[in-house]
Design a protein around this motif. Structure first.
Motif, PDB file in Angstrom:
ATOM      1  N   LEU A  81       0.817  -1.213   0.000  1.00 32.08           N
ATOM      2  CA  LEU A  81       0.000   0.000   0.000  1.00 32.08           C
ATOM      3  C   LEU A  81       0.851   1.263   0.000  1.00 32.08           C
ATOM      4  O   LEU A  81       0.736   2.101  -0.897  1.00 32.08           O
ATOM      5  N   GLU A  82       1.709   1.411   0.989  1.00 32.74           N
ATOM      6  CA  GLU A  82       2.507   2.642   1.103  1.00 32.74           C
ATOM      7  C   GLU A  82       3.532   2.752  -0.023  1.00 32.74           C
ATOM      8  O   GLU A  82       3.796   3.846  -0.519  1.00 32.74           O
ATOM      9  N   ARG A  83       4.095   1.630  -0.428  1.00 32.76           N
ATOM     10  CA  ARG A  83       5.066   1.651  -1.527  1.00 32.76           C
ATOM     11  C   ARG A  83       4.398   2.146  -2.816  1.00 32.76           C
ATOM     12  O   ARG A  83       4.953   2.979  -3.537  1.00 32.76           O
ATOM     13  N   ALA A  84       3.202   1.632  -3.109  1.00 37.55           N
ATOM     14  CA  ALA A  84       2.488   2.037  -4.322  1.00 37.55           C
ATOM     15  C   ALA A  84       2.082   3.503  -4.260  1.00 37.55           C
ATOM     16  O   ALA A  84       2.227   4.243  -5.239  1.00 37.55           O
ATOM     17  N   ARG A  85       1.594   3.944  -3.111  1.00 34.99           N
ATOM     18  CA  ARG A  85       1.215   5.354  -2.962  1.00 34.99           C
ATOM     19  C   ARG A  85       2.441   6.247  -3.153  1.00 34.99           C
ATOM     20  O   ARG A  85       2.363   7.289  -3.810  1.00 34.99           O
TER      21      ARG A  85
END
Length: 182
Positions: free
Chosen positions: A150-154
């Motif tokens: 999640l955070e990596r993609a964002r």
């Protein structure tokens, strides 16, 4: 792909490697000059297959997207989000994706094509979550927190947006994913 769509270029400097690329509507296959015609036929077929496989991965069809969305919904949302359609669109310049909950349709910006699969999966999941929860409330982010990247993609999307000069401020007074997991 017909044979007139393929150009084979032989190079005396090339010793062992074979490569292929698109140049407009044509595929150019680069091979060593020493390669026999039989080897050339084998390598051209192999490189065309590789090129097509790579293009399918980078630009999945609408049917592939729907299967992917269904799988993502099962894995991360308990199968509760059920899109009726998902497709690429060319008219989204300020969003990565959008959805219409009333008809279950999801649209992905064609700017996502070629981005890492975990990024495309995040955008699909984001839109799937909107089929269940409007806005970006705590409940919305709670749905997404099980996605491990999640955070990596964002962060990836924020970096792309920043590099292209887009506004990366969150809309709707967005609660951060970190707040939702606290």
């Amino acid at each position: 792909m017909s044979s007139e769509d393929v150009e084979v270029r032989r190079s005396a400097r090339r010793r062992r490697t074979v490569s292929a690329r698109r140049e407009g509507d044509r595929v150019v296959v680069l091979i060593p000059a020493s390669m026999s015609r039989a080897e050339e036929r084998v390598w051209v077929a192999r490189m065309l297959d590789r090129l097509k496989a790579g293009e399918r991965r980078r630009k999945p069809s609408d049917a592939d997207l729907l299967a992917r969305a269904t799988d993502l919904s099962e894995r991360y949302l308990g199968g509760h989000a059920r899109p009726r359609s998902i497709r690429w669109v060319t008219n989204q310049k300020s969003r990565w994706g959008s959805c219409t909950p009333s008809d279950g349709s999801i649209r992905l910006s064609d700017r996502l094509q070629g981005m890492p699969s975990y990024v495309v999966d995040y955008v699909i999941l984001h839109e799937l979550a909107h089929l269940l929860v409007a806005g970006h409330s705590r409940d919305f982010w709670t749905l997404l927190r099980s996605y491990p990247k999640l955070e990596r993609a964002r962060g990836f999307l924020d970096g792309v947006a920043l590099a292209r000069g887009f506004d990366i401020t969150d809309d709707d007074d967005v609660e951060s994913a970190e707040d939702a997991t606290a």
